[in-house]
Every structure is written in structure tokens, then in C-alpha cells.
Design a protein around this motif. Structure first.
Motif, PDB file in Angstrom:
ATOM      1  N   VAL A  31      -0.572  -1.287  -1.724  1.00 13.82           N
ATOM      2  CA  VAL A  31      -0.854  -1.713  -3.099  1.00 13.82           C
ATOM      3  C   VAL A  31       0.269  -1.269  -4.015  1.00 13.82           C
ATOM      4  O   VAL A  31       0.992  -0.310  -3.727  1.00 13.82           O
ATOM      5  CB  VAL A  31      -2.224  -1.195  -3.602  1.00 13.82           C
ATOM      6  N   ASP A  32       0.435  -1.968  -5.127  1.00 10.10           N
ATOM      7  CA  ASP A  32       1.525  -1.661  -6.052  1.00 10.10           C
ATOM      8  C   ASP A  32       1.396  -0.275  -6.675  1.00 10.10           C
ATOM      9  O   ASP A  32       2.376   0.428  -6.868  1.00 10.10           O
ATOM     10  CB  ASP A  32       1.596  -2.719  -7.162  1.00 10.10           C
ATOM     11  N   ASP A  33       0.166   0.126  -6.992  1.00  4.51           N
ATOM     12  CA  ASP A  33      -0.077   1.425  -7.622  1.00  4.51           C
ATOM     13  C   ASP A  33      -0.495   2.423  -6.537  1.00  4.51           C
ATOM     14  O   ASP A  33      -1.626   2.902  -6.505  1.00  4.51           O
ATOM     15  CB  ASP A  33      -1.154   1.278  -8.691  1.00  4.51           C
ATOM     16  N   SER A  34       0.442   2.729  -5.648  1.00  4.64           N
ATOM     17  CA  SER A  34       0.120   3.492  -4.437  1.00  4.64           C
ATOM     18  C   SER A  34       0.031   5.002  -4.629  1.00  4.64           C
ATOM     19  O   SER A  34      -0.413   5.694  -3.719  1.00  4.64           O
ATOM     20  CB  SER A  34       1.153   3.189  -3.352  1.00  4.64           C
ATOM     21  N   HIS A 121      -0.215  -9.887  -2.105  1.00  4.13           N
ATOM     22  CA  HIS A 121      -0.470  -9.078  -3.300  1.00  4.13           C
ATOM     23  C   HIS A 121      -1.821  -9.425  -3.892  1.00  4.13           C
ATOM     24  O   HIS A 121      -2.243 -10.585  -3.874  1.00  4.13           O
ATOM     25  CB  HIS A 121       0.628  -9.296  -4.349  1.00  4.13           C
ATOM     26  N   GLY A 125      -2.924  -3.608  -9.586  1.00  3.79           N
ATOM     27  CA  GLY A 125      -2.091  -2.662  -8.862  1.00  3.79           C
ATOM     28  C   GLY A 125      -2.799  -1.930  -7.744  1.00  3.79           C
ATOM     29  O   GLY A 125      -2.152  -1.259  -6.936  1.00  3.79           O
ATOM     30  N   ASN A 126      -4.131  -2.057  -7.670  1.00  2.00           N
ATOM     31  CA  ASN A 126      -4.890  -1.285  -6.678  1.00  2.00           C
ATOM     32  C   ASN A 126      -5.500  -2.136  -5.570  1.00  2.00           C
ATOM     33  O   ASN A 126      -6.311  -1.645  -4.791  1.00  2.00           O
ATOM     34  CB  ASN A 126      -6.017  -0.517  -7.376  1.00  2.00           C
TER      35      ASN A 126
END
Length: 180
Positions: A31-34, A121, A125-126
Motif C-alpha cells: 500500500v502507498d501509506d506503508s 493500487h 493510501g491504505n
């Protein structure tokens, strides 16, 4: 926990328990907000085109909806959460360790190995999407997947639950503070 957005349901599980560590199957690095301290994963199944091309329900087209109802490829949607709080749309479900082990096994059967799946995606972000087995159609909807997965674990649900209300009616709303 079982969650709903009013149309779609998902199963929310602790990220790590004695029965299962989901980090290998659903790494936060996907995920983008890792970097957040995730504690839970939300797993749901649904139709590929609907998931990928309708970030909001206002974005769904008639052709996408008809295509999904007739037959469509499927994806898992996985969201990572930090200490999700119970509420009307996120209902706790108390189950036995044996039921949880069966629930884990049922979800595991839906996971394509990481070296054989494509990742997409998510909306935020999660969250993230992964290829999943199965064909979506009117008789096998996202909510039916949630219901069937719960039933496999021995949790009482309806026989045919194509809509989210059919799933959520089996999961009691949490008691509010001060109520009995």
C-alpha cells in the motif's frame, strides 16, 4: 469484525494472531501509506471492473454493472487499518478460536500466491487489490462471498445474501456506551 459501506461488505481481522499472521499474504509494503502501525486487515472479494473503475458508487456505469451481473473476473480488496473502532458500519463478531481458524482457512483459499498474482493500487493510501479466483455474477456477489466465507467458518448467516443487508442483518450492532 464485519464492515459495510452500505453496498459492499468485508471481513476485518487482526493483522497478527496465534492462528495467522496476514503480513506475508498482504504486506503493508503493497500500500502507498506503508509506514503506519497497522493492526487489522479488511478483506473482501468482488468484480474486477467494478473494483478498479468505480472508486465511488457515483462512478458506476450501466455497462459495468450489467457486465458484473452477467459474469466478471474477481479481485480481493485488502485495506489495512490501525485500531478500527466498532460502530454501526463496523460490527464486532465474537467467534471461537476454532471458528477463526476456519475463517482464516477460507480466506487463504482465495489468495493467489504473490508470485502469480497482479497487484492493483487501491482507492486510498491504505488499500490494494489482488487477483483472486472465482467468477462474479448475480448468484456469486461480493456480499455472497462474505456470507459464504463466514458460513464456512461455522458462523450463522443467510443462505442467499447478494446484497449487503442480507449479510449485516446477521451481525448485531455493537451496544452503545450506557445502553443495555
Amino acid at each position: 469484525m464485519i464492515e459495510t459501506n452500505g453496498v459492499h461488505t468485508a471481513i476485518v481481522m487482526p493483522l497478527v494472531t496465534p492462528q495467522k499472521d496476514w503480513r506475508a499474504d498482504f504486506p503493508a509494503g503493497d500500500v502507498d501509506d506503508s509506514q503506519r502501525p497497522y493492526t487489522h486487515v479488511s478483506v473482501s472479494w468482488g468484480e474486477r471492473e467494478v473494483f478498479l473503475n468505480t472508486p465511488t458508487w457515483a462512478d458506476i456505469t450501466v455497462s459495468t454493472a450489467i457486465g458484473a451481473i452477467i459474469s466478471g473476473d474477481s479481485l480481493l480488496h485488502v485495506a489495512h487499518y490501525v485500531r478500527p473502532a466498532p460502530g454501526a458500519d463496523l460490527r464486532p463478531l465474537v467467534i471461537s478460536p476454532r471458528q477463526y481458524a476456519r475463517l482464516v482457512a477460507a480466506v487463504e483459499r482465495q489468495i493467489v500466491p504473490s508470485d502469480k498474482r497482479t497487484m492493483y493500487h487501491g482507492y486510498f493510501g491504505n488499500d490494494v487489490f489482488y487477483d483472486a479466483p472465482g467468477t462474479y455474477h448475480l448468484g456469486n456477489t461480493c456480499n455472497q462471498w462474505t456470507s459464504d466465507t463466514l458460513a464456512t467458518a461455522g458462523i450463522r448467516v443467510g443462505l442467499w445474501t447478494p446484497l449487503e443487508g442480507g449479510v449485516m442483518k446477521w451481525i448485531p450492532e455493537p451496544l452503545q456506551a450506557g445502553s443495555r
